[in-house]
Design a protein around this motif. Sequence first.
Motif: not given
Length: 253
Positions: A101-109
Amino acid sequence: NYPFKLCCHGEHQLNRRDFCYSMFALPAATSAASRLAAGQEPASITPKTWDASHSIRFVIRDVLEHPFYWWPKTLLTYPIEFKQLVELNRLVLTRVDTGENIPIQFSEVKKDQNGLQTATLNFFSDLPSGASREFVLSLGSPAAYKPEVSEHREGNTIVLDSGAVRVRIPATQLVHGSAPGPLMQFSRAEKWFGSSVLNFDGDHVTRITTSRIEHGPLFLTYEISYETANSSRYIARVQCTAGLDFIHFQEDM
């Protein structure tokens, strides 16, 4: 700055002719690589879609196979449109060849009265010469990743630390004299260097408002807004990304 490495091993020395040829080839290489990283032609960049399949596949390939050009660890971004409602904290990104599993981050939600509409997926990947990488976004139980970028307050400043570089920005404050610039100082080790002020001809800054607009395990983004006595505004955005030795800077005035 183009992210490429130049290597010479044993008898395989790079002569001037080959080097010049490589430099002429660089714009084509970087253009092609950027298209590959996006997974499509620049003219047709459209969001990926999260739908009833509950899965999105991302594939990047290097078809150049040039021995002197490959992509190091890079922050990739993909806009996603959500046709099916889902909580972002239920999504995991898996690298197919390793199963990790790769670290992810969501932006511009962006949300409306019906819930989540769009967001941008961010994650790191490299791309060796001639290689490919495949990732799948799906439902799962995300691990608690330790943030790779940090921040802390020092007086009227905030220090952002990527692990490779630190940058000092002004915190929210009233300004009675010279206004500190949005990028006050940098540090690649223990020692800080640089200084800055922000001036306006015939006007002066009265207030700085600093707010964190994005945060997560991969990057931090701050917005720094300057207000002047004559009601002008200058806004700077500073992004510090984990492990990278540079920052992203955007300004509006």
